[in-house]
Design a protein around this motif. Sequence first.
Motif, PDB file in Angstrom:
ATOM      1  N   UNK A   1       1.101  -1.551   0.102  1.00 28.05           N
ATOM      2  CA  UNK A   1      -0.347   0.196  -0.225  1.00 28.05           C
ATOM      3  C   UNK A   1       1.329   1.603  -0.358  1.00 28.05           C
ATOM      4  N   UNK A   2       0.576   2.287  -0.959  1.00 28.45           N
ATOM      5  CA  UNK A   2       1.583   3.257  -0.996  1.00 28.45           C
ATOM      6  C   UNK A   2       1.378   4.031   0.282  1.00 28.45           C
ATOM      7  N   UNK A   3       0.703   4.478   1.311  1.00 33.82           N
ATOM      8  CA  UNK A   3       1.256   4.427   2.840  1.00 33.82           C
ATOM      9  C   UNK A   3       1.465   3.788   3.913  1.00 33.82           C
ATOM     10  N   UNK A   4       1.668   2.621   3.136  1.00 30.72           N
ATOM     11  CA  UNK A   4       3.156   1.885   4.445  1.00 30.72           C
ATOM     12  C   UNK A   4       4.473   2.694   4.242  1.00 30.72           C
ATOM     13  N   UNK A   5       5.518   2.556   5.309  1.00 34.04           N
ATOM     14  CA  UNK A   5       6.253   2.926   5.872  1.00 34.04           C
ATOM     15  C   UNK A   5       7.420   3.166   5.161  1.00 34.04           C
ATOM     16  N   UNK A   6       7.498   2.058   4.092  1.00 28.64           N
ATOM     17  CA  UNK A   6       8.483   1.473   3.310  1.00 28.64           C
ATOM     18  C   UNK A   6       8.130   2.134   1.845  1.00 28.64           C
ATOM     19  N   UNK A   7       7.062   2.203   1.663  1.00 28.97           N
ATOM     20  CA  UNK A   7       6.340   2.929   0.243  1.00 28.97           C
ATOM     21  C   UNK A   7       7.114   4.018  -0.004  1.00 28.97           C
ATOM     22  N   UNK A   8       7.661   5.385   1.532  1.00 24.82           N
ATOM     23  CA  UNK A   8       7.920   6.324   1.899  1.00 24.82           C
ATOM     24  C   UNK A   8       9.032   6.430   0.559  1.00 24.82           C
ATOM     25  N   UNK A   9       9.510   5.541   0.667  1.00 25.14           N
ATOM     26  CA  UNK A   9      10.849   5.433   0.041  1.00 25.14           C
ATOM     27  C   UNK A   9      10.580   6.203  -1.896  1.00 25.14           C
TER      28      UNK A   9
ATOM     29  N   UNK B   1       8.991   8.115  -2.621  1.00 26.77           N
ATOM     30  CA  UNK B   1       8.694   9.656  -2.905  1.00 26.77           C
ATOM     31  C   UNK B   1       9.174  10.321  -2.496  1.00 26.77           C
ATOM     32  N   UNK B   2      10.525   9.416  -1.218  1.00 25.84           N
ATOM     33  CA  UNK B   2      11.057  10.819  -0.730  1.00 25.84           C
ATOM     34  C   UNK B   2      12.701  10.656  -1.254  1.00 25.84           C
ATOM     35  N   UNK B   3      13.011   9.157  -2.377  1.00 26.60           N
ATOM     36  CA  UNK B   3      14.308   8.915  -2.705  1.00 26.60           C
ATOM     37  C   UNK B   3      14.850   9.070  -4.099  1.00 26.60           C
ATOM     38  N   UNK B   4      16.101   9.077  -4.661  1.00 28.89           N
ATOM     39  CA  UNK B   4      16.321   8.872  -5.510  1.00 28.89           C
ATOM     40  C   UNK B   4      17.341   7.990  -5.193  1.00 28.89           C
ATOM     41  N   UNK B   5      17.674   7.383  -6.392  1.00 29.01           N
ATOM     42  CA  UNK B   5      18.909   5.977  -6.599  1.00 29.01           C
ATOM     43  C   UNK B   5      19.459   6.774  -6.137  1.00 29.01           C
ATOM     44  N   UNK B   6      20.312   5.526  -4.525  1.00 32.89           N
ATOM     45  CA  UNK B   6      21.458   6.033  -3.977  1.00 32.89           C
ATOM     46  C   UNK B   6      21.241   5.456  -2.261  1.00 32.89           C
ATOM     47  N   UNK B   7      21.779   5.734  -1.644  1.00 32.85           N
ATOM     48  CA  UNK B   7      21.941   6.213  -0.145  1.00 32.85           C
ATOM     49  C   UNK B   7      19.919   6.640   0.231  1.00 32.85           C
ATOM     50  N   UNK B   8      19.327   5.175   1.453  1.00 32.20           N
ATOM     51  CA  UNK B   8      17.972   5.708   1.483  1.00 32.20           C
ATOM     52  C   UNK B   8      17.694   5.399   3.016  1.00 32.20           C
ATOM     53  N   UNK B   9      16.528   6.071   3.581  1.00 30.32           N
ATOM     54  CA  UNK B   9      16.304   5.795   4.582  1.00 30.32           C
ATOM     55  C   UNK B   9      14.592   5.590   4.659  1.00 30.32           C
ATOM     56  N   UNK B  10      14.120   4.858   6.193  1.00 29.90           N
ATOM     57  CA  UNK B  10      12.622   5.439   6.471  1.00 29.90           C
ATOM     58  C   UNK B  10      12.142   4.986   7.664  1.00 29.90           C
ATOM     59  N   UNK B  11      11.279   5.400   8.268  1.00 33.21           N
ATOM     60  CA  UNK B  11      11.489   5.167   9.619  1.00 33.21           C
ATOM     61  C   UNK B  11      10.154   4.498  10.052  1.00 33.21           C
ATOM     62  N   UNK B  12      10.621   2.658  10.135  1.00 30.39           N
ATOM     63  CA  UNK B  12       9.369   1.793  10.327  1.00 30.39           C
ATOM     64  C   UNK B  12       8.792   1.800  11.702  1.00 30.39           C
ATOM     65  N   UNK B  13       7.784   1.145  12.525  1.00 34.04           N
ATOM     66  CA  UNK B  13       7.558   0.356  13.787  1.00 34.04           C
ATOM     67  C   UNK B  13       8.659   0.345  14.246  1.00 34.04           C
ATOM     68  N   UNK B  14       9.362  -0.294  14.250  1.00 36.05           N
ATOM     69  CA  UNK B  14      10.714  -0.771  14.995  1.00 36.05           C
ATOM     70  C   UNK B  14      12.133   0.284  15.287  1.00 36.05           C
ATOM     71  N   UNK B  15      11.607   1.606  14.392  1.00 32.68           N
ATOM     72  CA  UNK B  15      12.560   2.512  14.343  1.00 32.68           C
ATOM     73  C   UNK B  15      13.430   2.907  12.984  1.00 32.68           C
ATOM     74  N   UNK B  16      14.443   3.711  12.710  1.00 28.93           N
ATOM     75  CA  UNK B  16      14.904   4.343  11.056  1.00 28.93           C
ATOM     76  C   UNK B  16      15.587   2.498  10.955  1.00 28.93           C
ATOM     77  N   UNK B  17      15.431   2.756   9.085  1.00 30.30           N
ATOM     78  CA  UNK B  17      15.688   1.565   8.885  1.00 30.30           C
ATOM     79  C   UNK B  17      16.459   2.150   7.377  1.00 30.30           C
ATOM     80  N   UNK B  18      18.228   2.118   7.367  1.00 32.14           N
ATOM     81  CA  UNK B  18      19.203   2.718   6.058  1.00 32.14           C
ATOM     82  C   UNK B  18      18.749   1.560   5.812  1.00 32.14           C
ATOM     83  N   UNK B  19      19.820   2.059   4.524  1.00 30.56           N
ATOM     84  CA  UNK B  19      19.863   1.247   3.188  1.00 30.56           C
ATOM     85  C   UNK B  19      19.884   1.451   2.000  1.00 30.56           C
TER      86      UNK B  19
END
Length: 728
Positions: free
Chosen positions: A130-138, A140-158
Amino acid sequence: MLDSIILEQEKAYLKQTIDFLKQEIHKGLEGVDKQKATLLGIRKEMWEEGMHAIDEFDQAIDMSQYVNMEAIETSQYKHQLEKVMNYQKMLPAPYFGRFDFKEDGESEEKVYIGYHNAMNDDTYEVLVYDWRTPIAGLFYNHEVGPASYVAPCGEIEGEMLLKRQYEVEKGKLKFFFDSSIAITDDMLKQTLGQNTSRQMRNIVETIQKEQNRIIRDEENDVLIVQGAAGSGKTSIALHRIAFLLYNQREKGLTNKDVMILSPNSLFGDYIAEVLPELGEQNVECATLEDLFEAYFGNYLRMGKKHSQLEAIISSKNRDRIRASIAFKGSEAFMTMLERYIEWIEKEGIIFKDVYYREEKIMGAKELKTQFLDNQINMSIIKRLKRIEKILLERIKPLEKAYYKELVDKLENDSKFAHDEQEEARRLVQEEYDCFMSTITRFTRVNVLKVYERLMRKQKLFNQFAEGIVLPEGIEGMMKHTAKCLEQKQVAYEDGAVLLYLKLRLEGESLYASIKQVLIDEAQDYYPIHYKIFKMIFRNGQYTILGDYCQAIEKPIQASIYDGIMEILKPRKGLQIDLLKSYRSTYEICEFAGKLRGSTQQVIPFERHGEAPRLIEASSEQALISDMKQTLACYFEEGYKHIAILCKTRKEAHYLQEIFKDEENKNGKLIISPIFEAKGLEYDAVMVYQSNKDHYCNNFDKQLLYIAATRALHRLSFYYTGEVSSYLI
């Protein structure tokens, strides 16, 4: 070779996803039918068992068991049905985007983005997020390269390794392309180049980074969005509601906890399809008039916002009307009203000794002491109600004793016939009811009379106006207002004052359960309105949308938002400016920019089209003929929704009669005053009689600006005589 392999892989994944959806829909429909049968069986048994229960205690035990079972089955039935409906909506186009994300220390994951989740319950594989899930925010927010999003368990980087967009139609992959940003200009151009519809469309597939920030904000109690015309602020706010409903469902947020406020009653129809398209139920839409009716019922009716605007546009006393409206909505006038309320509390209510059958129940001094005892900050009406309760408690034993004495006397006195005894009892009851009615009237406040009193008594008014700068002609304003109130004619601006007084005097909130409030056209409201909203939605968080460049009846600047923040006093607040306009072509945006002046910088989207046209006619008849020809051409070119905008409602009625036979089976014609078109958009806009006599001052210039910013693809101005100087 590589491209063809990728194409086949994408086609295979699309087929896999569609096959999965079809299987789940089939299974789901079977499950829904079984659950429906089970539910009906439970309800039937509940009825039969209830009918045969031996006593009320047994019946209550049986009923509670069945009610619990029924509630569980109903919840499961609704959940399954919702899932099936979402999958059915996904079938034509299950997803519109994908990105490959490698979380630090983990393997790469392919994430497909669509309108709803599609997950295999057996394997827990998520085919579409679903476009509203935390991971889907990537996406809309990031280009190819380093990226991160905030999940219920905390910030996920990659790292984002790939970003891809798709055009899927009727289950077929039309094309796809890789992009380094969330949404490419090509995709936007294709979407924005389409014709508009009668109702607002969702923008899930083309959400921009700055828009996504607004949609996903959960930190701020008050989020203000200052957006240029065509920046998509209203659509963004609706997507924000869908996001909050999805992500705060576990906190208990439902569609019944959300309220949308707009000055325009047409707004609800315009946005009606957006939330259902996004998988959510519609929320309540209301105007200030609706809130007034909720509190006053049928006792009073306030004037409409469009009637106020029409009066401003048509009246020769425009400046006087605007000054009156501005003053009644101002912080200064609220200060006066607060002084008035304080005076009512301390001096305005005259207390007298209360007697019942010649026995003093409560003295005037005790009444006032009880009233002024306000340690828990109760409203005036609630304190009067408290006094009423005390009086009742003191009267009841007296009334009971008196009534018993009378009955005993009547029953023991043979001189009284039975019907005479009944008549005596009736008279006693009437006397008691009359007394109680007097007490009840004492504890009620007629807000209309309270306001009328302030407007009618110059000395009283001046007392509360000390130190306040009053507008010119205040005596005339007071006299006119008092006369209207006496006849129960409540203008739009006076409706706000009455609502303010009622809320302050009574302290009741009919909307305490509302948790999210969306306010559209923020620039059209005055300080008194925001104070009202704060009192009504006392537990609400706010998303406030505005564009001070589109204010009609008042000159305002960006500082308006500082005042809103000061009134609402959030624990945490944020203002975001949207400067990019996506609605109109580059040429229309540039033209509107000249009308707007240097008030606010707006960045037009690079979608080119025909330049706006100024069309002179030798006569009214020739002007109408030219407009009809242009209308036919617009329909021929495939434009579906065309508007003829004019200055007044009278002109709109005139044009509606002239163009009543010009509707085209392939499109729709809307004829409206400019002020009623605010917030709406059309494929093409034609402005009637835009000459210098019709549009000659800054107020009129604002109308022309609003008219120009309604157009997506075509814009034309028609006039006889000399064209308005603002257009050249």
